[in-house]
Design a protein around this motif. Structure first.
Motif, PDB file in Angstrom:
ATOM      1  N   LEU A  91      -4.370  -8.310  -7.725  1.00  0.00           N
ATOM      2  CA  LEU A  91      -3.807  -7.858  -6.452  1.00  0.00           C
ATOM      3  C   LEU A  91      -2.978  -6.589  -6.598  1.00  0.00           C
ATOM      4  CD1 LEU A  91      -2.656 -11.225  -4.826  1.00  0.00           C
ATOM      5  CD2 LEU A  91      -4.546  -9.759  -4.089  1.00  0.00           C
ATOM      6  N   PHE A  92      -2.277  -6.488  -7.728  1.00  0.00           N
ATOM      7  CA  PHE A  92      -1.336  -5.380  -7.921  1.00  0.00           C
ATOM      8  C   PHE A  92      -1.561  -4.768  -9.309  1.00  0.00           C
ATOM      9  CE2 PHE A  92       0.622  -8.788  -5.414  1.00  0.00           C
ATOM     10  CZ  PHE A  92       0.841  -8.130  -4.214  1.00  0.00           C
ATOM     11  N   TYR A  98       4.668   0.243  -6.503  1.00  0.00           N
ATOM     12  CA  TYR A  98       5.479  -0.441  -5.494  1.00  0.00           C
ATOM     13  C   TYR A  98       6.979  -0.262  -5.724  1.00  0.00           C
ATOM     14  CZ  TYR A  98       0.902  -2.523  -4.977  1.00  0.00           C
ATOM     15  OH  TYR A  98      -0.448  -2.689  -4.818  1.00  0.00           O
ATOM     16  N   THR A 118       4.937  -3.756   1.786  1.00  0.00           N
ATOM     17  CA  THR A 118       3.584  -3.587   1.250  1.00  0.00           C
ATOM     18  C   THR A 118       3.149  -4.808   0.451  1.00  0.00           C
ATOM     19  OG1 THR A 118       3.872  -1.184   1.143  1.00  0.00           O
ATOM     20  CG2 THR A 118       2.116  -2.136  -0.196  1.00  0.00           C
ATOM     21  N   LEU A 119       4.061  -5.364  -0.334  1.00  0.00           N
ATOM     22  CA  LEU A 119       3.739  -6.572  -1.094  1.00  0.00           C
ATOM     23  C   LEU A 119       3.341  -7.706  -0.149  1.00  0.00           C
ATOM     24  CD1 LEU A 119       6.585  -6.665  -3.781  1.00  0.00           C
ATOM     25  CD2 LEU A 119       4.248  -5.843  -4.059  1.00  0.00           C
ATOM     26  N   GLU A 120       4.126  -7.886   0.915  1.00  0.00           N
ATOM     27  CA  GLU A 120       3.826  -8.975   1.851  1.00  0.00           C
ATOM     28  C   GLU A 120       2.487  -8.761   2.535  1.00  0.00           C
ATOM     29  OE1 GLU A 120       5.493 -10.775   6.053  1.00  0.00           O
ATOM     30  OE2 GLU A 120       6.945 -10.059   4.565  1.00  0.00           O
ATOM     31  N   ARG A 121       2.225  -7.549   2.939  1.00  0.00           N
ATOM     32  CA  ARG A 121       0.955  -7.266   3.615  1.00  0.00           C
ATOM     33  C   ARG A 121      -0.224  -7.580   2.692  1.00  0.00           C
ATOM     34  NH1 ARG A 121       2.446  -2.923   5.518  1.00  0.00           N
ATOM     35  NH2 ARG A 121       1.800  -1.501   3.858  1.00  0.00           N
ATOM     36  N   THR A 122      -0.110  -7.197   1.432  1.00  0.00           N
ATOM     37  CA  THR A 122      -1.193  -7.465   0.474  1.00  0.00           C
ATOM     38  C   THR A 122      -1.375  -8.953   0.248  1.00  0.00           C
ATOM     39  OG1 THR A 122      -0.733  -5.352  -0.639  1.00  0.00           O
ATOM     40  CG2 THR A 122      -2.015  -6.990  -1.862  1.00  0.00           C
ATOM     41  N   LEU A 123      -0.270  -9.679   0.132  1.00  0.00           N
ATOM     42  CA  LEU A 123      -0.342 -11.125  -0.064  1.00  0.00           C
ATOM     43  C   LEU A 123      -1.005 -11.809   1.123  1.00  0.00           C
ATOM     44  CD1 LEU A 123       3.205 -11.798  -1.597  1.00  0.00           C
ATOM     45  CD2 LEU A 123       1.017 -12.080  -2.770  1.00  0.00           C
ATOM     46  N   GLN A 125      -3.040 -10.521   3.361  1.00  0.00           N
ATOM     47  CA  GLN A 125      -4.454 -10.155   3.466  1.00  0.00           C
ATOM     48  C   GLN A 125      -5.300 -10.942   2.464  1.00  0.00           C
ATOM     49  OE1 GLN A 125      -4.332  -5.907   2.924  1.00  0.00           O
ATOM     50  NE2 GLN A 125      -3.866  -5.492   5.089  1.00  0.00           N
ATOM     51  N   ALA A 126      -4.686 -11.318   1.339  1.00  0.00           N
ATOM     52  CA  ALA A 126      -5.403 -12.089   0.325  1.00  0.00           C
ATOM     53  C   ALA A 126      -5.328 -13.589   0.592  1.00  0.00           C
ATOM     54  CB  ALA A 126      -4.834 -11.784  -1.066  1.00  0.00           C
TER      55      ALA A 126
END
Length: 379
Positions: A91-92, A98, A118-123, A125-126
Motif C-alpha cells: 500500500l505504501f 508521506y 492521504t494515509l486514510e484515503r489509501t486505507l 480505498q483498499a
C-alpha cells in the motif's frame, strides 16, 4: 482551557479542515481535556510518532520513516492486521512520500509527522478499517499488592499521598504507569490514572479495586468524565496472571496478562466499537439538536459535527426556535454516529420524541425513527 503541545512538531503543510478538526479532538482527549488530570498526559498526535534513528547511518532515516509509518498505521486501523508481511509495502511502497515534517528527538530518536489524510484515503480505498480521532478516555484503576503488607492504588503522579497503612515506592509506581502509557501511546489510546486525593481515598480503597467492588469504582470514575474504565490487579511476587476488567457502558470484559497485553486488548475492544470499515456505506441520519440559542452555539455544534471522522456531509434541514435539524451522512450509519456522539461533552442524548420517517412524516405512535437521533446542546 487552553492546551499546548510540548515536544511535538507542527505540520509543514496545512491539512484539510476535517483532518485538522479530528486531530484537535484527539489532542484534547490525549492531553486529558479536563483540569484534574492534565498532569497525567504525555503523548503525541495520531499522525506523529517518535522512532529510533542513527545519525551516523545514511539509511537510518529511511528505516525511521518506515517505523513511523508502521506505528501510525497501527493506531489508525486499530489492529495489528495491517502489519502482516507485505501489506504495508504493497500500500505504501515509499514511506518518505508521506512525511510532512520531522525533527530530532532526545536519545537518538526522530519525531515524524505523516500526512494522515492521504494515509486514510489509501486505507479506505483498499477496504481497510480506519479509526479516527474520536477516542474515549480510559481511566485505569491499578491495584498492586507488592507483598509484605505493601498494597496501593497507582495514582496519576508521585505527589499523591498514600492512604494510611498503604505505601509504595515512587520508582516502581512510575515504571508501571509508564509501561501502560507507552503501550497506550503506541496504539493511540488516551489513558489516565486517578488522582487518589483525600476525596478519592474516602470513596475508593485498595480492597474495593482488588475485590472487584464495581459500583464504588465506577461511581468514583464519574468525576473524570471517562466512559471507558479499566481495572487491574497485579501481584508481582506471586506467579499468577494479572487480572484486568474493562467496563464500557453496559459492557464488561475480563482479561489476564501483562500491562502491555491488557492495553492491546483494550485497543482492540475500542476499535471494534469505533473503527469504520472502508466498505461501510454512507447512511443519512436526521440529527436534531435543541438548546442552540446563539450564533456561537450554532457555530460550535456545526463545527463539531462537521469535524467528526465518520461524518462525510452535514446539511441544515430545518430551524425551529432553538432547535436545528441536520441531515448527516455518516460512515457506519446511525449506530456508529450515536456511539461517537456519546463521547462528546457538548451534546447530551435526549429521549426520542416527535421523530420522522424517511418521507419527513411524523411518526404517529412516537416511535423513534431508525435514521434519527436527538440531542441537547450543553455549552
Amino acid at each position: 482551557m487552553k492546551f499546548t503541545l510540548q515536544g511535538v512538531p507542527r505540520c509543514a503543510a496545512k491539512p484539510d479542515m476535517k483532518r485538522q478538526a479530528a486531530a484537535i479532538v484527539l489532542l484534547h482527549v490525549l492531553l486529558l481535556g479536563f483540569a484534574m488530570a492534565v498532569s497525567a498526559a504525555e503523548t503525541a498526535s495520531l499522525y506523529t510518532a517518535r522512532v529510533p534513528v542513527n545519525a551516523n547511518d545514511p539509511e537510518s532515516r529511511e528505516r525511521a520513516y518506515a517505523a513511523a509509518l508502521s506505528q501510525i498505521l497501527r493506531r489508525m486501523t486499530g489492529s495489528q492486521d495491517i502489519l502482516q508481511a507485505g501489506q504495508i509495502e504493497a500500500l505504501f511502497p515509499n514511506p518518505a512520500r508521506y512525511v510532512m515534517q520531522y525533527r530530532p528527538g532526545e536519545e537518538s530518536t526522530l519525531w515524524v509527522t505523516l500526512d494522515g489524510a492521504t494515509l486514510e484515503r489509501t486505507l479506505r480505498q483498499a477496504g481497510h478499517t480506519v479509526w479516527g480521532g474520536e477516542r474515549p478516555l480510559t481511566l485505569v484503576w491499578l491495584a498492586v499488592d507488592w507483598g509484605g503488607g505493601e498494597r496501593e492504588i497507582i495514582a496519576a503522579d508521585d505527589d499523591a499521598e498514600p492512604p494510611p497503612g498503604e505505601s509504595g515506592t515512587a520508582d516502581r509506581d512510575r515504571l508501571l504507569r509508564e509501561r501502560i502509557r507507552e503501550a497506550a501511546l503506541d496504539r493511540g489510546i488516551p489513558v489516565a490514572f486517578p488522582l487518589m486525593d483525600a476525596t478519592e481515598r474516602q470513596a475508593v480503597g485498595f480492597s474495593d479495586v482488588w475485590g472487584g467492588f464495581t459500583e464504588q469504582v465506577l461511581e468514583a470514575s464519574g468525576r473524570y468524565g471517562a466512559s471507558s474504565v479499566m481495572v487491574g490487579r497485579i501481584r508481582p511476587i506471586v506467579v499468577e496472571r494479572n487480572r484486568w476488567t474493562w467496563f464500557f457502558g453496559e459492557q464488561r470484559r475480563d482479561w489476564s496478562g501483562e500491562p502491555e497485553e491488557a492495553v492491546g486488548l483494550l485497543a482492540d475492544a475500542l476499535a471494534s466499537q469505533f473503527a469504520i470499515s472502508g466498505s461501510d456505506p454512507l447512511q443519512s441520519i436526521r440529527l436534531t439538536v435543541s438548546g442552540i440559542d446563539s450564533i456561537s452555539a450554532y457555530g460550535a455544534v456545526h463545527s463539531f459535527v462537521q469535524g467528526l471522522e465518520i461524518v462525510d456531509e452535514v446539511r441544515v434541514e430545518t430551524v425551529t426556535g432553538n432547535t436545528i435539524s441536520y441531515q448527516v451522512k455518516a460512515h457506519g450509519g446511525r449506530e456508529r454516529l450515536e456511539r461517537t456522539l456519546s463521547l462528546s461533552r457538548m451534546l447530551e442524548a435526549v429521549e426520542a420524541r416527535g421523530r420522522y420517517d424517511s418521507f419527513d412524516r411524523p411518526l404517529a405512535d412516537g416511535r423513534p425513527a431508525a435514521d434519527a437521533l436527538e440531542y441537547q446542546y450543553r455549552p
